[in-house]
Design a protein around this motif. Structure first.
Motif, PDB file in Angstrom:
ATOM      1  N   THR A   1       0.845  -1.185   0.000  1.00 56.54           N
ATOM      2  CA  THR A   1       0.000   0.000   0.000  1.00 56.54           C
ATOM      3  C   THR A   1       0.884   1.240   0.000  1.00 56.54           C
ATOM      4  OG1 THR A   1      -1.923   1.014   1.068  1.00 56.54           O
ATOM      5  CG2 THR A   1      -0.210   0.157   2.519  1.00 56.54           C
ATOM      6  N   ASP A   2       0.271   2.419  -0.047  1.00 57.40           N
ATOM      7  CA  ASP A   2       1.082   3.639   0.024  1.00 57.40           C
ATOM      8  C   ASP A   2       0.801   4.380   1.326  1.00 57.40           C
ATOM      9  OD1 ASP A   2      -1.105   5.448  -0.244  1.00 57.40           O
ATOM     10  OD2 ASP A   2      -0.936   5.463  -2.421  1.00 57.40           O
ATOM     11  N   GLU A   3       1.577   5.440   1.559  1.00 53.83           N
ATOM     12  CA  GLU A   3       1.530   6.106   2.858  1.00 53.83           C
ATOM     13  C   GLU A   3       0.183   6.766   3.142  1.00 53.83           C
ATOM     14  OE1 GLU A   3       5.006   8.353   2.241  1.00 53.83           O
ATOM     15  OE2 GLU A   3       4.129   9.720   0.765  1.00 53.83           O
ATOM     16  N   ARG A   4      -0.521   7.216   2.122  1.00 55.85           N
ATOM     17  CA  ARG A   4      -1.831   7.822   2.346  1.00 55.85           C
ATOM     18  C   ARG A   4      -2.865   6.769   2.730  1.00 55.85           C
ATOM     19  NH1 ARG A   4      -1.763  11.171  -3.269  1.00 55.85           N
ATOM     20  NH2 ARG A   4      -0.154  12.705  -2.754  1.00 55.85           N
ATOM     21  N   VAL A   5      -2.895   5.697   1.950  1.00 56.78           N
ATOM     22  CA  VAL A   5      -3.890   4.647   2.181  1.00 56.78           C
ATOM     23  C   VAL A   5      -3.608   3.897   3.472  1.00 56.78           C
ATOM     24  CG1 VAL A   5      -4.889   2.517   1.227  1.00 56.78           C
ATOM     25  CG2 VAL A   5      -4.338   4.441  -0.290  1.00 56.78           C
TER      26      VAL A   5
ATOM     27  N   ASN B   1      -2.526   4.928   6.294  1.00 53.74           N
ATOM     28  CA  ASN B   1      -3.050   5.636   7.467  1.00 53.74           C
ATOM     29  C   ASN B   1      -4.555   5.480   7.624  1.00 53.74           C
ATOM     30  OD1 ASN B   1      -0.520   6.623   8.185  1.00 53.74           O
ATOM     31  ND2 ASN B   1      -0.727   8.433   6.888  1.00 53.74           N
ATOM     32  N   LEU B   2      -5.225   5.165   6.524  1.00 55.43           N
ATOM     33  CA  LEU B   2      -6.681   5.099   6.550  1.00 55.43           C
ATOM     34  C   LEU B   2      -7.234   3.678   6.629  1.00 55.43           C
ATOM     35  CD1 LEU B   2      -7.327   7.761   3.747  1.00 55.43           C
ATOM     36  CD2 LEU B   2      -7.781   8.059   6.184  1.00 55.43           C
TER      37      LEU B   2
ATOM     38  N   ALA C   1       3.533   7.686  -1.727  1.00 55.41           N
ATOM     39  CA  ALA C   1       2.388   7.917  -2.611  1.00 55.41           C
ATOM     40  C   ALA C   1       2.843   8.685  -3.845  1.00 55.41           C
ATOM     41  CB  ALA C   1       1.302   8.695  -1.874  1.00 55.41           C
TER      42      ALA C   1
ATOM     43  N   GLY D   1      -4.706   0.141  -2.760  1.00 46.01           N
ATOM     44  CA  GLY D   1      -4.454   1.537  -3.092  1.00 46.01           C
ATOM     45  C   GLY D   1      -4.977   1.912  -4.458  1.00 46.01           C
TER      46      GLY D   1
ATOM     47  N   THR E   1      -9.319   4.193  -5.117  1.00 47.94           N
ATOM     48  CA  THR E   1      -9.559   5.454  -5.827  1.00 47.94           C
ATOM     49  C   THR E   1     -10.561   5.223  -6.949  1.00 47.94           C
ATOM     50  OG1 THR E   1      -7.801   5.135  -7.469  1.00 47.94           O
ATOM     51  CG2 THR E   1      -7.189   6.218  -5.383  1.00 47.94           C
TER      52      THR E   1
ATOM     53  N   SER F   1     -12.816   9.411   1.179  1.00 51.96           N
ATOM     54  CA  SER F   1     -11.653  10.120   1.709  1.00 51.96           C
ATOM     55  C   SER F   1     -10.805  10.770   0.612  1.00 51.96           C
ATOM     56  CB  SER F   1     -10.774   9.145   2.516  1.00 51.96           C
ATOM     57  OG  SER F   1     -10.289   8.111   1.672  1.00 51.96           O
TER      58      SER F   1
ATOM     59  N   GLU G   1      -7.987  13.779  -6.855  1.00 52.97           N
ATOM     60  CA  GLU G   1      -8.143  12.367  -7.190  1.00 52.97           C
ATOM     61  C   GLU G   1      -9.537  12.071  -7.750  1.00 52.97           C
ATOM     62  OE1 GLU G   1      -5.958  10.021  -7.418  1.00 52.97           O
ATOM     63  OE2 GLU G   1      -4.374  11.400  -6.807  1.00 52.97           O
TER      64      GLU G   1
END
Length: 358
Positions: A40-44, A46-47, A69, A101, A128, A169, A174
């Motif tokens: 995954t990436d750093e944005r996803v 965290n969520l 990300a 992601g 997304t 989110s 996006e």
């Protein structure tokens, strides 16, 4: 729950579309895998990473990694690092990779899965709107400095698990990016969908409309993928707007424009060229006004036609050193047209002049 199935030459995989499905991930992991590796990436992360990990708690070996990300992560360095981690975690041919992601994560993790020990299973878990397109069809790749997605493979997932709730989110950028691909699918296959989307203001779109647009977009993508799995024929129509779009991403630097923002400009260009080649009246201004209304970046500055032509000719869709573009005779009637350098140059110069005045 909405579900579609995709038939390929090597497997049949389901696309599950449901709110909060990330909490039931374990129900959709059908095999007894030796290990599961979530990318995954750093944005996803965290969520939603903990939600997915908790849903897989019954599996004895669940690992994860978090990449930066953005489009810059679709690199040979990131690819090699994930291969190294997969080896260090002890993954084998009976292991599973989960791409949690957007399109970048899906492309990168999918390409790792396609090549690790000559190929292991992976699941696309898009978060997304844009990934409704990229997660379906099995095209996985990383970028090269000279062009987008030049290093890759056709390698279908074993499932697509799409939690629509994660879209709440998304930042405005996006949402714009994802809707460009829905517009693309509409223009090549569904005039009614195009007209519906042109009535939407993206900062006010309802969950019901979003679900409907995504489902119809995925259905269009599924049709083209099943008819032409390896892009030898009509699947190329899904590249509408991408010839210039990819060139812009590469020329400006990956991440300056989102993929969808670049494709939006590419679609305007393709419609302009279509009108010139076929002497028809595609609704270019309708699309341009909608893009402006929804704050797409449309002004092309500090760029020239020669550089763009060079980028376009490095694209994997070039044939015999000629640019091949997907054009429209009308909405829902795409065709593949080979254009010489002189004609492309003229079209580009005219288009850049228009966009600089936008």
């Amino acid at each position: 729950m909405a579900q579609l199935d995709v038939e390929t030459s090597v497997n049949k995989y389901p696309i599950h579309i449901l709110e909060n499905i990330r909490h039931q991930f374990n129900q959709y992991v059908s095999k007894d895998y030796s290990a599961i590796f979530i990318v995954t990436d750093e944005r996803v992360a965290n969520l939603y990473l903990e939600d997915v990990k908790e849903s897989l708690a019954s599996h004895p070996k669940v690992f994860h990694t978090v990449i930066p990300a953005g489009e810059q992560s679709k690199s040979i360095e990131a690819y090699y690092q994930l291969q190294t981690q997969a080896i260090e975690y002890g993954l084998d041919r009976q292991s599973l990779i989960i791409a949690l992601g957007g399109g970048v994560v899906g492309d990168l993790a999918g390409f790792v899965a396609a090549t690790f020990m000559r190929g292991i299973d992976y699941i696309q878990a898009p978060t997304t709107i844009l990934a409704h397109d990229s997660s379906v069809g099995g095209k996985v790749a990383i970028n090269h400095a000279l062009g987008k997605n030049l290093i890759g493979n056709f390698y279908p997932p074993v499932a697509v698990i799409y939690d629509i709730q994660t879209l709440q989110s998304l930042p405005a950028k996006e949402i714009r990016s994802g809707y460009a691909e829905i517009v693309k699918e509409a223009l090549i296959a569904d005039k009614e969908l195009f007209e519906d989307v042109m009535q939407e203001k993206l900062n006010q779109v309802t969950n019901a409309s979003l679900r409907d647009h995504i489902f119809r977009g995925i259905k269009i993508k599924t049709h083209f993928v099943q008819e032409d799995e390896k892009e030898k024929g009509i699947r190329a129509f899904l590249n509408f707007g991408h010839t210039l779009g990819h060139a812009l991403e590469s020329e400006y630097g990956y991440g300056t424009l989102t993929h969808g923002e670049a494709v939006a400009i590419g679609m305007l260009f393709a419609m302009d060229v279509s009108n010139a080649v076929f002497s028809n009246c595609l609704p270019v201004e309708t699309l341009r006004k909608w893009l402006n209304l929804n704050s797409y970046p449309l002004v092309l500055d500090e760029i020239n036609s020669e550089k763009l032509l060079s980028r376009m000719k490095s694209d994997k869709k070039v044939s015999n050193n000629h640019v091949q573009m997907v054009l429209l005779k009308e909405i829902g009637n795409p065709v593949l047209v080979e254009l010489n350098d002189e004609d492309i140059q003229k079209h580009l110069e005219n288009f850049i002049n228009k966009m600089m005045k936008n």
